[in-house]
Scaffold this active site. Structure first.
Site, PDB file in Angstrom:
ATOM      1  N   ASP A   1     -11.498   2.799   3.877  1.00 18.74           N
ATOM      2  CA  ASP A   1     -12.111   1.336   3.828  1.00 18.74           C
ATOM      3  C   ASP A   1     -13.578   1.370   3.505  1.00 18.74           C
ATOM      4  OD1 ASP A   1     -10.017  -0.887   3.834  1.00 18.74           O
ATOM      5  OD2 ASP A   1      -9.510  -0.274   6.118  1.00 18.74           O
TER       6      ASP A   1
ATOM      7  N   GLN B   1      -5.083  -1.348   9.582  1.00 19.87           N
ATOM      8  CA  GLN B   1      -5.111  -2.507   8.974  1.00 19.87           C
ATOM      9  C   GLN B   1      -5.697  -3.685  10.103  1.00 19.87           C
ATOM     10  OE1 GLN B   1      -4.103  -3.628   6.107  1.00 19.87           O
ATOM     11  NE2 GLN B   1      -4.297  -5.753   6.362  1.00 19.87           N
TER      12      GLN B   1
ATOM     13  N   LYS C   1       0.771  -1.168  -0.022  1.00 16.29           N
ATOM     14  CA  LYS C   1      -0.040  -0.042  -0.024  1.00 16.29           C
ATOM     15  C   LYS C   1       0.899   1.061  -0.060  1.00 16.29           C
ATOM     16  CE  LYS C   1      -4.090  -2.134   2.271  1.00 16.29           C
ATOM     17  NZ  LYS C   1      -4.305  -2.590   3.807  1.00 16.29           N
TER      18      LYS C   1
HETATM   19  N1  GUN Z   1      -6.991  -6.597   6.322  1.00  7.40           N
HETATM   20  C1  GUN Z   1      -7.222  -7.376   5.171  1.00  7.40           C
HETATM   21  N2  GUN Z   1      -7.885  -6.727   4.169  1.00  7.40           N
HETATM   22  C2  GUN Z   1      -8.228  -5.482   4.722  1.00  7.40           C
HETATM   23  C3  GUN Z   1      -8.771  -4.454   4.140  1.00  7.40           C
HETATM   24  O1  GUN Z   1      -9.240  -4.279   3.237  1.00  7.40           O
HETATM   25  N3  GUN Z   1      -8.864  -3.165   4.877  1.00  7.40           N
HETATM   26  C4  GUN Z   1      -8.293  -3.004   6.390  1.00  7.40           C
HETATM   27  N4  GUN Z   1      -8.485  -2.062   7.092  1.00  7.40           N
HETATM   28  N5  GUN Z   1      -7.621  -4.297   6.566  1.00  7.40           N
HETATM   29  C5  GUN Z   1      -7.537  -5.497   5.818  1.00  7.40           C
END
Ligand code: GUN
Length: 300
Positions: free
Chosen positions: A121, A98, A54
């Site tokens: 998100d 996350q 990311k």
């Molecule tokens: N963990 C796995 N996929 C995601 C996601 O799309 N967003 C977040 N915040 N955590 C994750």
């Protein structure tokens, strides 16, 4: 018949290029640079890989990336204090905490502490409600990526029968809301659904998001249907050698690709679209925070 393969890797590259263009225009026209803050608590190796990817892709798109790595024993109060600082920071337009968080933290509490306008998100209860009631919302990245691919492949989705297999808050439910917004007739199927094969066989669109390796086979699929496979499952692959594994989706690609009209592969389908849509959501959040229109083609 052999299905058209929907190339998520190429599609994600085109989304990232659009994001890059939008970022450049914001800088040139308004002297604004979108910023994304990613918070990782603990040392889960898979999460560390995601977070690194990311950060790299955020920088490549010309945006600012802020990474906050906290030890696994961080208190919930300290995490909430960081979220509050990021909410108040004008150089941060998107915040992603996350998941999963360590067991001593309440994920709902943390997610709902994020400013909904920065919730890239789309997990905040306010964005969930806004999506469900047709108001402009931050939309979860994976379903947004699936929707972009469906629209690109099919054009209008109006009137199509869509079955979403899986009812998670992160994929299944928001996917169903997005398909409904595009005037599909939507069914959410799950582990207790009766006659699930027959339901799927009636669908023009099947989105599989259950986390069960290769569960959906060719006899579940109507000839010519569009199949989006969100699953990422690692299974043993003795044919590759002892102890080897391979990635498969929730769809049995070999058989379904003989029947479907189009299908996303695993890997290289939905996966790459998720981070691309996170970047898209960050640009959208930044534009809205500054009273600008969200860039075309990057929103639901
Ligand atoms: N963990 C796995 N996929 C995601 C996601 O799309 N967003 C977040 N915040 N955590 C994750």
């Amino acid at each position: 018949m052999s299905a058209q393969i929907i190339d998520g890797k190429a599609f994600a590259a085109s989304v990232r290029a659009k994001v890059g263009d939008a970022v450049a225009a914001m800088k040139a026209d308004h002297d604004i640079t979108p910023g994304l803050a990613v918070v990782l608590v603990g040392e889960d190796p898979a999460s560390e890989v995601y977070v690194r990817n990311k950060g790299r892709q955020t920088l490549e798109a010309g945006m600012k990336s802020f990474e906050h790595k906290l030890p696994a024993d961080t208190s919930e109060a300290d995490l909430l204090a960081l979220v509050a600082r990021l909410n108040a920071d004008r150089s941060v337009h998107g915040i992603l905490v996350q998941l999963p968080l360590p067991a001593h933290m309440n994920e709902d509490l943390v997610v709902n502490a994020i400013d909904p306008a920065k919730d890239v998100d789309g997990f905040h209860i306010s964005n969930v409600g806004r999506l469900a009631t047709g108001q402009s919302a931050m939309v979860p990245c994976t379903p947004l990526g699936c929707l972009m691919m469906l629209r690109d492949h099919l054009g209008s989705l109006s009137g199509l029968n869509a079955v979403v297999v899986g009812r998670s808050n992160i994929v299944g439910k928001p996917m169903a809301q997005l398909l409904l917004r595009d005037s599909c007739t939507v069914t959410i199927a799950h582990s207790r659904t009766k006659n699930i094969e027959a339901l799927c066989r009636n669908a023009d669109i099947v989105v599989a998001a259950v986390g069960r390796p290769e569960m959906i086979s060719d006899d579940w699929i109507k000839p010519g249907a569009t199949v989006i496979d969100v699953g990422i499952n690692r299974i043993d692959a003795p044919e590759k050698g002892e102890g080897k594994t391979r990635l498969v989706g929730d769809v049995d690609f070999q058989s379904v690709s003989q029947v479907a009209g189009a299908i996303t592969p695993v890997p290289g389908g939905v996966g790459p679209m998720t981070i691309a849509c996170l970047l898209a959501n960050t640009v959208t959040a930044c534009a809205r925070a500054n009273g600008l229109n969200a860039p075309e083609g990057l929103t639901a």
